[in-house]
Motif scaffolding. Structure first.
Motif, mmCIF file in Angstrom:
data_model
loop_
_atom_site.group_PDB
_atom_site.id
_atom_site.type_symbol
_atom_site.label_atom_id
_atom_site.label_comp_id
_atom_site.label_asym_id
_atom_site.label_seq_id
_atom_site.Cartn_x
_atom_site.Cartn_y
_atom_site.Cartn_z
ATOM 1 N N LYS A 31 -68.412 -22.284 -9.516
ATOM 2 C CA LYS A 31 -68.671 -23.351 -10.223
ATOM 3 C C LYS A 31 -67.551 -23.585 -11.375
ATOM 4 O O LYS A 31 -67.207 -24.740 -11.713
ATOM 5 C CB LYS A 31 -70.213 -23.671 -10.791
ATOM 6 N N GLY A 32 -67.434 -22.555 -12.222
ATOM 7 C CA GLY A 32 -66.587 -22.726 -13.321
ATOM 8 C C GLY A 32 -67.148 -22.126 -14.538
ATOM 9 O O GLY A 32 -66.450 -22.128 -15.563
ATOM 10 N N PHE A 33 -68.402 -21.807 -14.366
ATOM 11 C CA PHE A 33 -69.191 -21.415 -15.813
ATOM 12 C C PHE A 33 -68.384 -20.128 -15.930
ATOM 13 O O PHE A 33 -67.905 -19.075 -15.255
ATOM 14 C CB PHE A 33 -70.594 -21.135 -15.340
ATOM 15 N N LYS A 34 -68.842 -19.430 -17.206
ATOM 16 C CA LYS A 34 -68.229 -18.342 -17.821
ATOM 17 C C LYS A 34 -69.244 -17.240 -18.153
ATOM 18 O O LYS A 34 -70.178 -17.704 -18.866
ATOM 19 C CB LYS A 34 -67.474 -18.693 -19.216
ATOM 20 N N LEU A 35 -69.279 -16.047 -17.643
ATOM 21 C CA LEU A 35 -70.183 -15.090 -17.891
ATOM 22 C C LEU A 35 -69.956 -14.470 -19.126
ATOM 23 O O LEU A 35 -68.700 -13.875 -19.557
ATOM 24 C CB LEU A 35 -69.890 -14.079 -16.698
ATOM 25 N N VAL A 36 -70.933 -14.442 -20.171
ATOM 26 C CA VAL A 36 -70.596 -13.734 -21.292
ATOM 27 C C VAL A 36 -71.620 -12.579 -21.402
ATOM 28 O O VAL A 36 -71.353 -12.032 -22.743
ATOM 29 C CB VAL A 36 -70.671 -15.037 -22.484
ATOM 30 N N ALA A 37 -72.584 -12.597 -20.702
ATOM 31 C CA ALA A 37 -73.497 -11.187 -20.719
ATOM 32 C C ALA A 37 -73.965 -11.093 -19.445
ATOM 33 O O ALA A 37 -74.453 -11.776 -18.795
ATOM 34 C CB ALA A 37 -74.456 -11.649 -21.871
ATOM 35 N N LEU A 38 -74.249 -9.682 -19.236
ATOM 36 C CA LEU A 38 -74.918 -9.024 -18.064
ATOM 37 C C LEU A 38 -75.123 -7.613 -18.418
ATOM 38 O O LEU A 38 -74.553 -6.851 -18.666
ATOM 39 C CB LEU A 38 -73.983 -9.099 -17.048
ATOM 40 N N LYS A 39 -76.387 -7.459 -17.774
ATOM 41 C CA LYS A 39 -76.758 -5.803 -17.797
ATOM 42 C C LYS A 39 -77.787 -5.649 -16.674
ATOM 43 O O LYS A 39 -78.465 -6.812 -16.189
ATOM 44 C CB LYS A 39 -77.460 -5.577 -19.184
ATOM 45 N N MET A 40 -78.233 -4.514 -16.426
ATOM 46 C CA MET A 40 -79.407 -4.061 -15.579
ATOM 47 C C MET A 40 -80.417 -3.372 -16.328
ATOM 48 O O MET A 40 -80.139 -2.512 -17.074
ATOM 49 C CB MET A 40 -78.825 -3.630 -14.364
ATOM 50 N N VAL A 41 -81.647 -4.048 -16.447
ATOM 51 C CA VAL A 41 -82.742 -3.379 -16.973
ATOM 52 C C VAL A 41 -83.874 -3.293 -16.131
ATOM 53 O O VAL A 41 -84.252 -4.040 -15.555
ATOM 54 C CB VAL A 41 -82.948 -4.108 -18.223
ATOM 55 N N GLN A 42 -84.918 -2.152 -16.740
ATOM 56 C CA GLN A 42 -86.027 -2.213 -16.022
ATOM 57 C C GLN A 42 -86.988 -2.870 -17.182
ATOM 58 O O GLN A 42 -86.939 -2.353 -18.363
ATOM 59 C CB GLN A 42 -86.508 -0.532 -15.800
ATOM 60 N N ALA A 43 -87.491 -4.130 -16.982
ATOM 61 C CA ALA A 43 -88.329 -4.607 -18.007
ATOM 62 C C ALA A 43 -89.773 -4.066 -17.976
ATOM 63 O O ALA A 43 -90.108 -3.886 -17.228
ATOM 64 C CB ALA A 43 -88.288 -6.064 -17.629
ATOM 65 N N ASP A 44 -90.006 -4.146 -19.305
ATOM 66 C CA ASP A 44 -91.384 -3.660 -19.659
ATOM 67 C C ASP A 44 -92.405 -4.827 -19.926
ATOM 68 O O ASP A 44 -91.980 -6.003 -19.887
ATOM 69 C CB ASP A 44 -91.813 -2.729 -20.571
ATOM 70 N N GLU A 45 -93.686 -4.649 -19.618
ATOM 71 C CA GLU A 45 -94.631 -5.824 -19.812
ATOM 72 C C GLU A 45 -94.626 -6.538 -21.091
ATOM 73 O O GLU A 45 -94.841 -7.874 -20.938
ATOM 74 C CB GLU A 45 -96.088 -5.099 -19.611
#
Ligand code: UDP
Ligand code: MG
Length: 151
Positions: A31-45
């Protein structure tokens, strides 16, 4: 380079398991949007309870918690003019039965409790969600495509 609107998009555990991470990223990239952060996490409650603080009293909240903690998620921050609203359009309606074909949920989901991706619903919500999931901050970089995407 000008700082533009930001939204928080998160690939949910079902979509990680089903190998849809790349597909979802591609839709925002193309689309043209810019990625400025990304990660993989196991989220806690605790984190999810803050993320979904407005839904804690809903009957589906316990199942939402077990869904969202069932495996890793991929939180991201995307930048661009109108990205909050466009992000919701790209994802489609909350209930996949009401999501149009061509949207992420319309194409890849059937059940509201397995609707593959999260997107902020307003600019202020995005600010809150970005600081919650990325307390370390996001990346600043200049995209060489900027002048090919914006007049
Ligand atoms: N959800 C659910 N049952 C419902 C409504 C919502 O399991 O009846 C889940 C679903 O995963 C949804 C999330 O709770 O994406 C957050 O709900 P919200 O209304 O904020 O929808 P969204 O902003 O994700 O479209
Ligand atoms: Mg929501």
């Amino acid at each position: 380079m000008k700082e533009r609107e930001r939204t928080f998009i998160m690939v949910k555990p079902d979509a990680v398991q089903r190998g849809l991470v790349g597909n979802i990223i591609t839709r925002f990239e193309q689309k043209g949007f810019k990625l400025v952060a990304l990660k993989m996490v196991q989220a806690d409650e605790e984190l999810l309870r803050q993320h979904y603080k407005d839904l804690v009293s809903k009957p589906f909240f316990p199942s939402l918690m077990s869904y969202m903690t069932s495996g890793p998620v991929v939180p991201m921050v995307w930048e661009g003019d109108g990205v909050v609203k466009a992000g919701r359009t790209i994802l489609g309606a909350t209930k996949p039965s009401e999501s149009a074909p061509g949207t992420v949920r319309g194409d890849y989901a059937i059940d509201v409790g397995r609707n593959v991706c999260h997107g902020s619903d307003a600019v202020e919500t995005a600010v809150r969600e970005i600081s919650l999931w990325f307390p370390e901050g996001v990346t600043k970089w200049d995209s060489h495509s900027e002048s090919w995407i914006y007049e």
